[in-house]
Design a protein around this motif. Sequence first.
Motif, PDB file in Angstrom:
ATOM      1  N   ARG A  57      38.040  28.386 -55.487  1.00 27.08           N
ATOM      2  CA  ARG A  57      38.153  29.180 -56.699  1.00 27.08           C
ATOM      3  C   ARG A  57      39.352  28.620 -57.437  1.00 27.08           C
ATOM      4  N   ILE A  58      39.302  28.656 -58.732  1.00 29.51           N
ATOM      5  CA  ILE A  58      40.369  28.057 -59.522  1.00 29.51           C
ATOM      6  C   ILE A  58      41.257  29.172 -60.046  1.00 29.51           C
TER       7      ILE A  58
ATOM      8  N   ARG B   4      37.015  24.380 -63.325  1.00 35.56           N
ATOM      9  CA  ARG B   4      36.517  25.736 -63.607  1.00 35.56           C
ATOM     10  C   ARG B   4      35.001  25.734 -63.793  1.00 35.56           C
TER      11      ARG B   4
END
Length: 194
Positions: free
Chosen positions: A19-20, A154
């Motif tokens: 996850r960013i 993303r």
Amino acid sequence: MHAPPRHPSFEERFDPAVRILPPDRSWAVRFEREAARLRAALGAVADRIEHVGSTAVSGLASKPIVDLQVSVGALQPFDHYAGPLARLGYVFLPAAAASGDDDARLFAKPPQHPRAFHLHVCRAGSAHEERHLAVRDYLRAHPDEADAYAALKRGLVARRPLDRLAYMHGKASYVVDLEQRALYWARERPERTG
């Protein structure tokens, strides 16, 4: 001693760390603390310890995994660094060897996902060492490049949330191009890193 067999987690697709997150100042603190542990454990085996990867670039969104690079005089004997790293909770992941990179070995901590640290042990003066430092320094000096890289990451995570392998494959060609730009920049600038 020969390197141990591939750790089973290397093939896992699901990883909650994929996850960013927005840039976080605690990444630099986590690096400093872990680097101190590594210095104490490795002693003279480590020529230098660097913060590399996205968490080393101020302002760059990243997965919450801190990448460290330990440069050593030689990768053999493996036990000179693998033993102390195992005592610190690192597991060997032969990703670099699987990719044909004979100048580096990859370790991770903890052994299971999500991981807190990726540790690249590389031969001092190797192409692997140079590449990681060049990319880090290039992204630090070129915020537009860092923004483009963050946008790519993303987008990949939005399409395939938590899928580690899809994330790695999705950014592979971009990273190769980024490395080439960074190496050219690093070799052409008057003041060199190091």
